[in-house]
Design an enzyme around this catalytic site. Structure first.
Site, mmCIF file in Angstrom:
data_model
loop_
_atom_site.group_PDB
_atom_site.id
_atom_site.type_symbol
_atom_site.label_atom_id
_atom_site.label_comp_id
_atom_site.label_asym_id
_atom_site.label_seq_id
_atom_site.Cartn_x
_atom_site.Cartn_y
_atom_site.Cartn_z
ATOM 1 N N GLU A 65 -2.702 -3.714 27.150
ATOM 2 C CA GLU A 65 -1.805 -2.645 27.607
ATOM 3 C C GLU A 65 -0.692 -2.327 26.609
ATOM 4 O O GLU A 65 0.063 -3.210 26.205
ATOM 5 C CB GLU A 65 -1.178 -3.056 28.944
ATOM 6 C CG GLU A 65 -0.333 -1.964 29.570
ATOM 7 C CD GLU A 65 -0.151 -2.201 31.060
ATOM 8 O OE1 GLU A 65 -1.053 -1.831 31.829
ATOM 9 O OE2 GLU A 65 0.878 -2.775 31.442
ATOM 10 N N LYS A 67 2.620 -1.206 26.411
ATOM 11 C CA LYS A 67 3.683 -1.234 27.422
ATOM 12 C C LYS A 67 5.019 -1.439 26.704
ATOM 13 O O LYS A 67 5.466 -2.575 26.514
ATOM 14 C CB LYS A 67 3.367 -2.417 28.354
ATOM 15 C CG LYS A 67 4.295 -2.659 29.503
ATOM 16 C CD LYS A 67 3.824 -3.910 30.271
ATOM 17 C CE LYS A 67 4.667 -4.214 31.472
ATOM 18 N NZ LYS A 67 4.238 -5.435 32.165
ATOM 19 N N LYS A 126 -2.020 4.364 32.796
ATOM 20 C CA LYS A 126 -1.271 3.480 33.698
ATOM 21 C C LYS A 126 -0.026 4.216 34.153
ATOM 22 O O LYS A 126 0.874 4.489 33.375
ATOM 23 C CB LYS A 126 -0.905 2.214 32.920
ATOM 24 C CG LYS A 126 -0.440 1.077 33.781
ATOM 25 C CD LYS A 126 -1.612 0.445 34.476
ATOM 26 C CE LYS A 126 -1.216 -0.640 35.424
ATOM 27 N NZ LYS A 126 -0.450 -1.699 34.791
ATOM 28 N N GLU A 171 -5.731 -0.346 42.447
ATOM 29 C CA GLU A 171 -4.974 -1.604 42.411
ATOM 30 C C GLU A 171 -4.622 -2.076 43.820
ATOM 31 O O GLU A 171 -4.145 -1.292 44.647
ATOM 32 C CB GLU A 171 -3.684 -1.393 41.609
ATOM 33 C CG GLU A 171 -2.808 -2.647 41.548
ATOM 34 C CD GLU A 171 -1.583 -2.412 40.703
ATOM 35 O OE1 GLU A 171 -1.736 -2.086 39.501
ATOM 36 O OE2 GLU A 171 -0.461 -2.543 41.238
ATOM 37 N N ASN A 192 -3.559 -7.127 41.563
ATOM 38 C CA ASN A 192 -2.311 -7.323 40.824
ATOM 39 C C ASN A 192 -1.651 -8.626 41.250
ATOM 40 O O ASN A 192 -1.277 -8.792 42.411
ATOM 41 C CB ASN A 192 -1.363 -6.137 41.061
ATOM 42 C CG ASN A 192 -0.241 -6.111 40.038
ATOM 43 O OD1 ASN A 192 -0.056 -7.065 39.273
ATOM 44 N ND2 ASN A 192 0.511 -5.028 40.014
ATOM 45 N N GLU A 222 -5.027 -8.409 37.156
ATOM 46 C CA GLU A 222 -3.906 -7.717 36.519
ATOM 47 C C GLU A 222 -2.634 -8.564 36.602
ATOM 48 O O GLU A 222 -2.334 -9.140 37.647
ATOM 49 C CB GLU A 222 -3.593 -6.410 37.251
ATOM 50 C CG GLU A 222 -4.677 -5.360 37.249
ATOM 51 C CD GLU A 222 -4.215 -4.128 38.034
ATOM 52 O OE1 GLU A 222 -5.077 -3.334 38.414
ATOM 53 O OE2 GLU A 222 -2.991 -3.982 38.289
ATOM 54 N N SER A 223 -1.906 -8.575 35.525
ATOM 55 C CA SER A 223 -0.547 -9.142 35.438
ATOM 56 C C SER A 223 -0.515 -10.666 35.410
ATOM 57 O O SER A 223 -1.302 -11.345 36.066
ATOM 58 C CB SER A 223 0.337 -8.688 36.605
ATOM 59 O OG SER A 223 0.419 -7.301 36.705
HETATM 60 O O1 LIG Z 1 5.598 -5.037 34.523
HETATM 61 C C1 LIG Z 1 6.567 -4.821 35.265
HETATM 62 O O2 LIG Z 1 7.718 -5.240 35.042
HETATM 63 C C2 LIG Z 1 6.389 -4.004 36.503
HETATM 64 C C3 LIG Z 1 7.455 -3.825 37.349
HETATM 65 C C4 LIG Z 1 7.313 -3.050 38.473
HETATM 66 C C5 LIG Z 1 6.110 -2.460 38.784
HETATM 67 C C6 LIG Z 1 5.023 -2.632 37.938
HETATM 68 C C7 LIG Z 1 5.142 -3.400 36.802
HETATM 69 N N1 LIG Z 1 4.098 -3.568 35.946
HETATM 70 C C8 LIG Z 1 2.920 -2.768 35.976
HETATM 71 C C9 LIG Z 1 1.717 -3.457 35.624
HETATM 72 O O3 LIG Z 1 0.745 -3.234 36.328
HETATM 73 C C10 LIG Z 1 1.635 -4.345 34.440
HETATM 74 O O4 LIG Z 1 2.139 -3.649 33.356
HETATM 75 C C11 LIG Z 1 0.223 -4.811 34.085
HETATM 76 O O5 LIG Z 1 -0.455 -5.309 35.178
HETATM 77 C C12 LIG Z 1 0.315 -5.883 32.998
HETATM 78 O O6 LIG Z 1 1.077 -6.967 33.464
HETATM 79 P P1 LIG Z 1 1.626 -8.076 32.469
HETATM 80 O O7 LIG Z 1 0.462 -8.611 31.705
HETATM 81 O O8 LIG Z 1 2.221 -9.119 33.353
HETATM 82 O O9 LIG Z 1 2.599 -7.413 31.582
#
Ligand SMILES: O=C(O)c1ccccc1NCC(=O)[C@H](O)[C@H](O)COP(=O)(O)O
Length: 310
Positions: A65, A67, A126, A171, A192, A222-223
């Site tokens: 991603e 980001k 996204k 999601e 997520n 995810e995440s």
């Molecule tokens: O990433 C955040 O801080 C966030 C806060 C509030 C709502 C959504 C958020 N993230 C969106 C996402 O879905 C993530 O960017 C994506 O799943 C990747 O997650 P990560 O690997 O933990 O950065």
């Protein structure tokens, strides 16, 4: 549209408020599709085929991603997103995710267009889409729809996205949302691990939701994947692919991506996070799993895997 906004973290409420005021121009005063207000007719790169190609090549399927920032990240990464995206692909990413949310994630539809022009892998848009016209802000290969935010609008928006040619990643965060996603006809489901009510990340979320998904759904964790061990853990729990943002964006993007795409190939991959952060390792690593053997919590759950999708 669902209105449980009281239960959401303030940052997420703010994201939603801004999403509800954005029109189909992506928030940039510019219609990313060319000439103002035109309906997108997407010609998508096949996401499932990209995952299959990664598997065939011995890579863990990763959606990396782009980001630049987020409510839970300090600072903003100012590098050229196209250069970052190219490094992600060089690191073995099967697909990319590009934030187009401008107010909280530093994203834009222009960035997505530039990235998509520069790479040949599928690109996920996204964003926090809540209205049909927002689908027309920019062409992508996949769009994200978040079950929690859409309530009864999920089915119609999913259909509207498919009408435009998009593949759709729905999601979810719990079993109720998974069931709504399946009922709406989702074929790609992202679980997520980040709870949007508290913004806490817990990898056991995927482990508890995944066993309830039908086998013919492509499941994406995810995440919260911050180390090779986390990647193996999610794969052992049945993830067909992983969506990883922060842990890739923090530091050397190519090398970070490679840490995850080689997580199963090279079991000696250092289990510490690429940026040195500690990992959630409460469950032991597992070997890579076959799709057809997605773990079930018990025999009843296993039977539920047979639920057909449209
Ligand atoms: O990433 C955040 O801080 C966030 C806060 C509030 C709502 C959504 C958020 N993230 C969106 C996402 O879905 C993530 O960017 C994506 O799943 C990747 O997650 P990560 O690997 O933990 O950065």
């Amino acid at each position: 549209m669902d209105d449980d906004t009281e239960e959401l973290a303030p940052a997420v409420r703010s994201i939603l408020e801004s999403a509800r005021t954005r029109s189909g121009d992506g928030g940039n005063g510019h219609n990313g599709n060319g000439d103002g207000g035109e309906r997108v007719d997407a010609d998508p790169r096949d996401l499932e085929a990209a995952f299959d190609a990664a598997e065939a090549d011995g890579r863990t399927p990763v959606i990396a991603e782009v980001k630049p920032t987020s409510p839970t990240t300090e600072g903003t990464r100012e590098d050229d997103p196209v250069a970052l995206a190219t490094e992600m692909v060089d690191g073995g990413a099967a697909a990319l995710s590009v934030l187009t949310e401008p107010d909280h994630f530093g994203g834009s539809t222009d960035t997505l267009e530039r990235v998509r022009d520069a790479v040949d892998v599928p690109v996920l848009r996204k964003d926090f889409l809540v209205t049909e016209d927002q689908l027309d802000a920019v062409e992508s290969d996949v769009v994200l729809l978040i079950a929690r935010f859409l309530g009864d609008d999920l089915g119609p928006l999913l259909a509207a996205a498919r009408d435009r040619g998009f593949q759709v990643l729905v999601e979810v965060h719990d079993r109720e949302e998974l069931e709504r996603a399946i009922a709406a006809g989702a074929r790609f489901v992202g679980v997520n691990n980040r709870d949007l009510a508290r913004l806490e990340v817990d990898l056991s979320t995927f482990e508890s939701v995944a066993p309830h998904a039908p086998d013919d759904v492509t499941l994406i964790a995810e995440s919260g994947v911050t180390a090779a061990a986390d990647a193996r853990r999610m794969r052992a729990a049945g993830a067909d692919a992983l969506l990883i943002g922060s842990a890739i964006m923090d530091g050397d993007v190519r090398s970070n991506t490679r840490t995850f795409t080689t997580a199963e190939r090279d079991r000696s991959t250092d289990d510490s996070a690429p940026d040195g952060a500690s990992t959630d390792d409460s469950t032991p690593d597992g070997a890579p799993t076959d799709d057809s053997t997605r773990p079930a919590t018990d025999a009843t759950d296993a039977a539920e895997h047979d639920t057909p999708t449209s």
